[in-house]
Design a protein around this motif. Structure first.
Motif, PDB file in Angstrom:
ATOM      1  N   TYR A   1       0.840  -1.200   0.000  1.00 52.31           N
ATOM      2  CA  TYR A   1       0.000   0.000   0.000  1.00 52.31           C
ATOM      3  C   TYR A   1       0.878   1.255   0.000  1.00 52.31           C
ATOM      4  O   TYR A   1       0.657   2.177  -0.783  1.00 52.31           O
ATOM      5  N   GLU A   2       1.887   1.270   0.857  1.00 51.32           N
ATOM      6  CA  GLU A   2       2.810   2.413   0.927  1.00 51.32           C
ATOM      7  C   GLU A   2       3.532   2.604  -0.405  1.00 51.32           C
ATOM      8  O   GLU A   2       3.688   3.727  -0.891  1.00 51.32           O
ATOM      9  N   TYR A   3       3.968   1.509  -1.011  1.00 48.70           N
ATOM     10  CA  TYR A   3       4.658   1.579  -2.294  1.00 48.70           C
ATOM     11  C   TYR A   3       3.744   2.156  -3.374  1.00 48.70           C
ATOM     12  O   TYR A   3       4.150   3.032  -4.140  1.00 48.70           O
ATOM     13  N   LEU A   4       2.519   1.659  -3.434  1.00 45.98           N
ATOM     14  CA  LEU A   4       1.574   2.155  -4.450  1.00 45.98           C
ATOM     15  C   LEU A   4       1.313   3.648  -4.279  1.00 45.98           C
ATOM     16  O   LEU A   4       1.260   4.388  -5.264  1.00 45.98           O
ATOM     17  N   LEU A   5       1.166   4.080  -3.036  1.00 45.12           N
ATOM     18  CA  LEU A   5       0.954   5.510  -2.800  1.00 45.12           C
ATOM     19  C   LEU A   5       2.172   6.333  -3.214  1.00 45.12           C
ATOM     20  O   LEU A   5       2.038   7.446  -3.722  1.00 45.12           O
ATOM     21  N   SER A   6       3.365   5.783  -3.024  1.00 42.78           N
ATOM     22  CA  SER A   6       4.589   6.513  -3.359  1.00 42.78           C
ATOM     23  C   SER A   6       4.779   6.657  -4.866  1.00 42.78           C
ATOM     24  O   SER A   6       5.528   7.521  -5.316  1.00 42.78           O
ATOM     25  N   ARG A   7       4.090   5.841  -5.647  1.00 46.09           N
ATOM     26  CA  ARG A   7       4.233   5.875  -7.106  1.00 46.09           C
ATOM     27  C   ARG A   7       3.392   6.958  -7.750  1.00 46.09           C
ATOM     28  O   ARG A   7       3.461   7.159  -8.955  1.00 46.09           O
TER      29      ARG A   7
ATOM     30  N   ALA B   1      -4.089   1.401  -4.985  1.00 47.43           N
ATOM     31  CA  ALA B   1      -3.869   1.466  -3.540  1.00 47.43           C
ATOM     32  C   ALA B   1      -5.203   1.451  -2.798  1.00 47.43           C
ATOM     33  O   ALA B   1      -5.347   0.774  -1.776  1.00 47.43           O
ATOM     34  N   GLU B   2      -6.178   2.164  -3.314  1.00 45.93           N
ATOM     35  CA  GLU B   2      -7.500   2.183  -2.687  1.00 45.93           C
ATOM     36  C   GLU B   2      -8.182   0.825  -2.784  1.00 45.93           C
ATOM     37  O   GLU B   2      -8.867   0.406  -1.855  1.00 45.93           O
ATOM     38  N   ALA B   3      -7.990   0.123  -3.903  1.00 46.58           N
ATOM     39  CA  ALA B   3      -8.570  -1.218  -4.043  1.00 46.58           C
ATOM     40  C   ALA B   3      -7.955  -2.160  -3.005  1.00 46.58           C
ATOM     41  O   ALA B   3      -8.666  -2.962  -2.395  1.00 46.58           O
ATOM     42  N   LEU B   4      -6.652  -2.046  -2.783  1.00 47.50           N
ATOM     43  CA  LEU B   4      -5.993  -2.857  -1.767  1.00 47.50           C
ATOM     44  C   LEU B   4      -6.524  -2.492  -0.379  1.00 47.50           C
ATOM     45  O   LEU B   4      -6.792  -3.374   0.437  1.00 47.50           O
ATOM     46  N   ALA B   5      -6.686  -1.196  -0.121  1.00 45.31           N
ATOM     47  CA  ALA B   5      -7.194  -0.753   1.176  1.00 45.31           C
ATOM     48  C   ALA B   5      -8.610  -1.249   1.424  1.00 45.31           C
ATOM     49  O   ALA B   5      -8.973  -1.568   2.558  1.00 45.31           O
TER      50      ALA B   5
ATOM     51  N   ALA C   1      -4.233  -2.675   5.809  1.00 48.34           N
ATOM     52  CA  ALA C   1      -3.097  -2.209   5.010  1.00 48.34           C
ATOM     53  C   ALA C   1      -2.957  -0.698   5.123  1.00 48.34           C
ATOM     54  O   ALA C   1      -1.851  -0.175   5.145  1.00 48.34           O
ATOM     55  N   ARG C   2      -4.075  -0.008   5.214  1.00 53.92           N
ATOM     56  CA  ARG C   2      -4.053   1.448   5.307  1.00 53.92           C
ATOM     57  C   ARG C   2      -3.707   1.906   6.714  1.00 53.92           C
ATOM     58  O   ARG C   2      -2.928   2.826   6.903  1.00 53.92           O
TER      59      ARG C   2
END
Length: 121
Positions: free
Chosen positions: A16-22, A30-34, A40-41
């Motif tokens: 999640y952190e990686y996706l947000l950093s991209r 990232a929202e789908a994962l959350a 994860a969030r």
């Protein structure tokens, strides 16, 4: 390999952190994962240097933002650090295995040496 619950939570938080950093291109992912894993969030990564209790509702920085939101843009995400550590550690293991092999050849002339296990007298 089966992950423990804590390992799985840390993995999802790292992803999640990686996706947000991209950037915004990966925000939907990232929202789908959350949505699939709400922890994860809200999970605080064990290697995160910020001192938080994992609650993103309370701002802890002087500017009113949570550390989770500033970490991805200001530092290398944990997942990237772990990803780059794997090849380095694999290389180190190979070097140590070569060193063991070399030491076994050097000391092979000693009586009773049987390739790493001691023989009974």
């Amino acid at each position: 390999m089966v992950l423990t619950d804590k390992q799985r939570t840390d993995l999802h938080a790292g992803i999640y952190e990686y996706l947000l950093s991209r950037g915004p291109a990966f925000a939907a992912t990232a929202e789908a994962l959350a949505q699939a894993d709400p922890e994860a969030r809200s999970s605080n990564s064990s290697t995160d240097n910020s001192k938080t209790d994992g609650n993103d509702d309370e701002p802890s920085n002087s500017n009113g933002t949570s550390p989770r939101k500033t970490t991805p843009s200001s530092a290398t995400p944990v997942l990237e650090k772990k990803w780059t550590a794997v090849p380095r550690l694999q290389k180190r293991v190979l070097e140590l295995e070569r060193q063991i092999s070399s030491n076994q050849r050097i000391h092979a002339h000693r009586a009773g040496f049987s390739g790493g296990t001691a023989s009974a007298p």
